[in-house]
Write a protein that holds these residues in place. Structure first.
Motif, PDB file in Angstrom:
ATOM      1  N   ILE A 230       0.793  -1.238   0.000  1.00 21.22           N
ATOM      2  CA  ILE A 230       0.000   0.000   0.000  1.00 21.22           C
ATOM      3  C   ILE A 230       0.824   1.287   0.000  1.00 21.22           C
ATOM      4  O   ILE A 230       0.326   2.335  -0.380  1.00 21.22           O
ATOM      5  CB  ILE A 230      -1.006   0.044   1.174  1.00 21.22           C
ATOM      6  N   ARG A 253       0.989   5.716   1.111  1.00 17.96           N
ATOM      7  CA  ARG A 253      -0.284   4.988   1.148  1.00 17.96           C
ATOM      8  C   ARG A 253      -1.463   5.957   1.142  1.00 17.96           C
ATOM      9  O   ARG A 253      -1.318   7.117   1.583  1.00 17.96           O
ATOM     10  CB  ARG A 253      -0.343   4.085   2.381  1.00 17.96           C
ATOM     11  N   PRO A 254      -2.623   5.496   0.695  1.00 21.00           N
ATOM     12  CA  PRO A 254      -3.820   6.330   0.822  1.00 21.00           C
ATOM     13  C   PRO A 254      -4.008   6.739   2.286  1.00 21.00           C
ATOM     14  O   PRO A 254      -3.923   5.892   3.185  1.00 21.00           O
ATOM     15  CB  PRO A 254      -4.939   5.393   0.372  1.00 21.00           C
ATOM     16  N   LEU A 274      -3.450  13.709  -7.336  1.00 17.39           N
ATOM     17  CA  LEU A 274      -3.381  13.981  -5.899  1.00 17.39           C
ATOM     18  C   LEU A 274      -4.705  13.606  -5.229  1.00 17.39           C
ATOM     19  O   LEU A 274      -4.721  12.980  -4.163  1.00 17.39           O
ATOM     20  CB  LEU A 274      -3.049  15.460  -5.659  1.00 17.39           C
ATOM     21  N   PHE A 275      -5.798  13.971  -5.874  1.00 11.71           N
ATOM     22  CA  PHE A 275      -7.134  13.674  -5.348  1.00 11.71           C
ATOM     23  C   PHE A 275      -7.291  12.171  -5.102  1.00 11.71           C
ATOM     24  O   PHE A 275      -7.551  11.742  -3.976  1.00 11.71           O
ATOM     25  CB  PHE A 275      -8.159  14.164  -6.372  1.00 11.71           C
ATOM     26  N   PHE A 276      -7.085  11.395  -6.135  1.00 14.89           N
ATOM     27  CA  PHE A 276      -7.350   9.963  -5.996  1.00 14.89           C
ATOM     28  C   PHE A 276      -6.306   9.243  -5.152  1.00 14.89           C
ATOM     29  O   PHE A 276      -6.520   8.120  -4.712  1.00 14.89           O
ATOM     30  CB  PHE A 276      -7.544   9.307  -7.368  1.00 14.89           C
ATOM     31  N   HIS A 278      -5.432  10.220  -2.191  1.00 17.91           N
ATOM     32  CA  HIS A 278      -5.786  10.380  -0.774  1.00 17.91           C
ATOM     33  C   HIS A 278      -4.595  10.779   0.092  1.00 17.91           C
ATOM     34  O   HIS A 278      -4.614  10.601   1.319  1.00 17.91           O
ATOM     35  CB  HIS A 278      -6.382   9.078  -0.199  1.00 17.91           C
TER      36      HIS A 278
ATOM     37  N   PRO B  93      -6.175  -3.138   4.342  1.00 20.86           N
ATOM     38  CA  PRO B  93      -5.389  -2.135   5.078  1.00 20.86           C
ATOM     39  C   PRO B  93      -5.865  -0.702   4.840  1.00 20.86           C
ATOM     40  O   PRO B  93      -5.911   0.104   5.780  1.00 20.86           O
ATOM     41  CB  PRO B  93      -3.965  -2.330   4.548  1.00 20.86           C
ATOM     42  N   ASN B  94      -6.224  -0.364   3.609  1.00 21.87           N
ATOM     43  CA  ASN B  94      -6.681   1.008   3.356  1.00 21.87           C
ATOM     44  C   ASN B  94      -7.999   1.296   4.062  1.00 21.87           C
ATOM     45  O   ASN B  94      -8.202   2.397   4.583  1.00 21.87           O
ATOM     46  CB  ASN B  94      -6.804   1.273   1.852  1.00 21.87           C
ATOM     47  N   ASN B  97      -7.351   1.826   7.640  1.00 22.87           N
ATOM     48  CA  ASN B  97      -6.792   3.167   7.858  1.00 22.87           C
ATOM     49  C   ASN B  97      -7.832   4.267   7.669  1.00 22.87           C
ATOM     50  O   ASN B  97      -7.504   5.450   7.756  1.00 22.87           O
ATOM     51  CB  ASN B  97      -5.619   3.413   6.895  1.00 22.87           C
ATOM     52  N   TYR B  99      -9.699   4.807   4.838  1.00 24.37           N
ATOM     53  CA  TYR B  99      -9.812   5.289   3.455  1.00 24.37           C
ATOM     54  C   TYR B  99     -10.516   4.239   2.591  1.00 24.37           C
ATOM     55  O   TYR B  99      -9.945   3.673   1.677  1.00 24.37           O
ATOM     56  CB  TYR B  99      -8.434   5.712   2.915  1.00 24.37           C
ATOM     57  N   THR B 101     -12.648   4.477   0.354  1.00 26.32           N
ATOM     58  CA  THR B 101     -12.742   4.755  -1.084  1.00 26.32           C
ATOM     59  C   THR B 101     -11.431   4.420  -1.805  1.00 26.32           C
ATOM     60  O   THR B 101     -11.356   4.531  -3.026  1.00 26.32           O
ATOM     61  CB  THR B 101     -13.130   6.229  -1.333  1.00 26.32           C
ATOM     62  N   SER B 102     -10.402   4.023  -1.056  1.00 21.98           N
ATOM     63  CA  SER B 102      -9.204   3.442  -1.660  1.00 21.98           C
ATOM     64  C   SER B 102      -9.118   1.957  -1.322  1.00 21.98           C
ATOM     65  O   SER B 102      -8.037   1.365  -1.386  1.00 21.98           O
ATOM     66  CB  SER B 102      -7.935   4.152  -1.168  1.00 21.98           C
ATOM     67  N   TYR B 153     -15.901  14.822   5.253  1.00 22.62           N
ATOM     68  CA  TYR B 153     -14.514  14.484   4.926  1.00 22.62           C
ATOM     69  C   TYR B 153     -13.711  15.750   4.621  1.00 22.62           C
ATOM     70  O   TYR B 153     -12.545  15.867   5.036  1.00 22.62           O
ATOM     71  CB  TYR B 153     -14.459  13.519   3.743  1.00 22.62           C
ATOM     72  N   GLY B 284      -9.712  13.962  -2.156  1.00 27.50           N
ATOM     73  CA  GLY B 284     -10.059  12.622  -2.603  1.00 27.50           C
ATOM     74  C   GLY B 284     -11.532  12.333  -2.500  1.00 27.50           C
ATOM     75  O   GLY B 284     -12.298  13.090  -1.881  1.00 27.50           O
ATOM     76  N   PRO B 285     -11.912  11.215  -3.131  1.00 26.65           N
ATOM     77  CA  PRO B 285     -13.285  10.755  -2.984  1.00 26.65           C
ATOM     78  C   PRO B 285     -13.506  10.423  -1.506  1.00 26.65           C
ATOM     79  O   PRO B 285     -12.743   9.652  -0.913  1.00 26.65           O
ATOM     80  CB  PRO B 285     -13.337   9.502  -3.864  1.00 26.65           C
ATOM     81  N   ALA B 286     -14.503  11.012  -0.918  1.00 29.99           N
ATOM     82  CA  ALA B 286     -14.689  10.899   0.534  1.00 29.99           C
ATOM     83  C   ALA B 286     -14.892   9.452   0.968  1.00 29.99           C
ATOM     84  O   ALA B 286     -15.699   8.736   0.387  1.00 29.99           O
ATOM     85  CB  ALA B 286     -15.899  11.725   0.961  1.00 29.99           C
ATOM     86  N   PRO B 287     -14.146   9.030   1.986  1.00 25.99           N
ATOM     87  CA  PRO B 287     -14.372   7.699   2.548  1.00 25.99           C
ATOM     88  C   PRO B 287     -15.618   7.751   3.445  1.00 25.99           C
ATOM     89  O   PRO B 287     -15.522   7.649   4.672  1.00 25.99           O
ATOM     90  CB  PRO B 287     -13.093   7.430   3.335  1.00 25.99           C
TER      91      PRO B 287
END
Lengths: 338, 338
Positions: A230, A253-254, A274-276, A278, B93-94, B97, B99, B101-102, B153, B284-287
């Motif tokens: 990750i 990592r995200p 950068l957005f994706f 995280h 793991p993401n 953490n 996230y 959306t990752s 977020y 980022g896309p909000a988790p």
């Protein structure tokens, strides 16, 4: 007095310059005890940055206060002091928020590769040591003036905390000091990206647990391999090129953090990437002043020894050779003594 | 069953589509109780994003579980559920953490403007309410599926904390929900940038303390005026254009934070400007999944009422009118009921 002046790319001369004076009542003048050559000076030296020449050179210093302006109250003649490359009043809102390099009254402290230096805003800028430090601590105290403070900021900006996995991009003096910072801040695993044996060795001595000699996509792949696929929790970007920033972004990592302290040269960060990702990014000229009292304590108590990044010491008058040695990568960092 | 399909820019039709099935043992199928049109759908609707047409549309939903695959254990038929636009296993793991959306196994949940929806990774994705909620809470629960979760977020990514001064760029549904989030997270001052009377009114109702109708450099100047000349502690960027990002960057104080949740379109961030700003960026896309249990509690306890962002409610079969109303800015956000 004499000091270093850049006359043209590759042409640094040690020559007679005007003696600095306390032109403002908040100034101090110090007699240089040690100064050095910074990796960022090489951008100018190599002609990559445009510079109005001739330019007095250098921005790292420790010294003895010789004279203070009438408004200066926190330091006095005879004290040994350290400061950062930006003078700051240490009282404005940005200073109080810990960003002294964004001080509303900041002033760059230039021309430090010289026998004497004018320090503006001396009260806010200078930190005096308790007594005159031993010779053995001079190099490490000098390192705090920039590279150690900058490496520390990289780690703080990337929110390094106990237990984290940290990757450091860049094996110059700042990158090596960033390893020290990550260790001191409790990182469990510290991956240093370096392909130079002498720098790898120093990185390990400073606390690196893994060395990744690969760069670019291969380097990113190695870091992902080492971090369960990750990426690292925190990446300290200590170069400033488009490639190193890309590498940092893809190795985090995200939800992780990048602290970037290499002055970016031709770096544009793609908004969607950068957005994706995280990933959080924070950079900037390190607010070294925030960390100085703590770093000075750590040096004087023997906890850290960032002075080891200096692998060449020369008399100040041989400053030109100091630049050449770093330009040709014969030295990590050159210390200069008047 | 029937659902919305985009056939060409500006051309959304409500038409017969295949009934969704639990094609994987980790899937669930829900009967839609409410869905809606997202500001981000307009990028596709307006032909700014390229879309392979015909495309089933919509990614926000609340509904009743109708069927679950053989591996699903945390939700069961008959329960009222909410999920986010990205399905996530909530165990990788993401996800751990925070996230989601990752998520390493994430899958976009599309085609939600329909009578039934297939939800992948149902165990990780769906959050069931305790019992079937009252009709009065449906709109606010639906808002949690995306806009409220995304506004939250933005505030978390920008590290909004008690006492902070927060500026919100963008007065769409996400921006308005970001005002709610800033208020709930303890911001002392919340500056909403808006020049539409109805949105200004809602922003104030949600907790905005100041309204700035100016945009661009003038808007930045106003925010600096309101913040002692240095900028806001946190800026929540809820648009995604180059202009709005620029505005956010210049309205944040050194050491402050930007949370950016508008999907960036043609945004490139200048490395040197970001560096010298001392501002941290996380987007980022909000988790949304991370925040759902808490947001559902806040809605059901009556603490927040983000459903007010829906100022137009239509029968699902009139989805095309729902798009038109938002495209022409006659509505902030359209709620659709089958």
């Amino acid at each position: 007095m004499r000091g270093a002046v850049l006359h043209a790319p590759g042409n640094v001369r040690f020559e007679e310059r005007d003696d600095p004076k306390t032109t403002n009542p908040t100034d101090a003048v110090i007699r240089t005890v040690a100064t050095c050559v910074c990796g960022s000076d090489l951008w100018d030296y190599r002609g990559i940055n445009e510079v109005a020449e001739p330019a007095p050179f250098g921005h790292e210093y420790v010294g003895i206060v010789e004279e203070v302006g009438s408004d200066v109250v926190t330091v006095q003649p005879g004290q040994f002091v350290i400061g950062s490359f930006f003078a700051s009043d240490n009282t404005c809102p940005n200073c109080r928020n810990g960003y002294q390099t964004s001080c509303l009254h900041r002033e760059f402290v230039g021309g430090c590769q010289a026998e004497r230096i004018r320090i503006p805003l001396a009260d806010g800028t200078l930190v005096a040591t308790p007594g005159i430090p031993d010779e053995q601590h001079i190099a490490s105290l000098l390192a705090c003036s920039d590279v150690m403070g900058t490496g520390w900021y990289a780690a703080v900006a990337a929110e390094v905390k106990p237990g984290r996995t940290v990757a450091v991009v860049g094996d110059g003096a700042v990158g090596l000091c960033a390893v020290i910072a990550a260790k001191e801040l409790g990182a469990e695993r510290i991956i240093a990206m370096s392909r130079h044996a002498s720098r790898q060795k120093l990185a390990v001595e400073f606390g690196a647990t893994d060395i990744v000699p690969e760069r670019g996509d291969e380097g990113v792949a190695r870091i992902r391999e080492l971090t369960g696929g990750i990426g690292a929790d925190a990446v300290l970007e200590c170069v400033g090129s488009a490639e190193s920033m890309q590498q940092a972004l893809r190795a985090t990592r995200p939800g992780g953090n990048i602290g970037f302290v290499g002055v970016p040269h031709d770096v544009a960060i793609d908004g969607q990437e950068l957005f994706f990702s995280h990933v959080a990014l924070r950079g900037g000229p390190a607010p070294v002043r925030r960390f100085l009292p703590d770093l000075v304590d750590r040096v004087l108590s023997g906890r850290i020894d960032p002075g080891k990044v200096f692998d060449l010491t020369l008399p100040l008058e041989e400053v030109a050779e100091g630049y050449r040695a770093m330009d040709e990568r014969r030295a990590i960092k050159t210390l200069l003594r008047p």
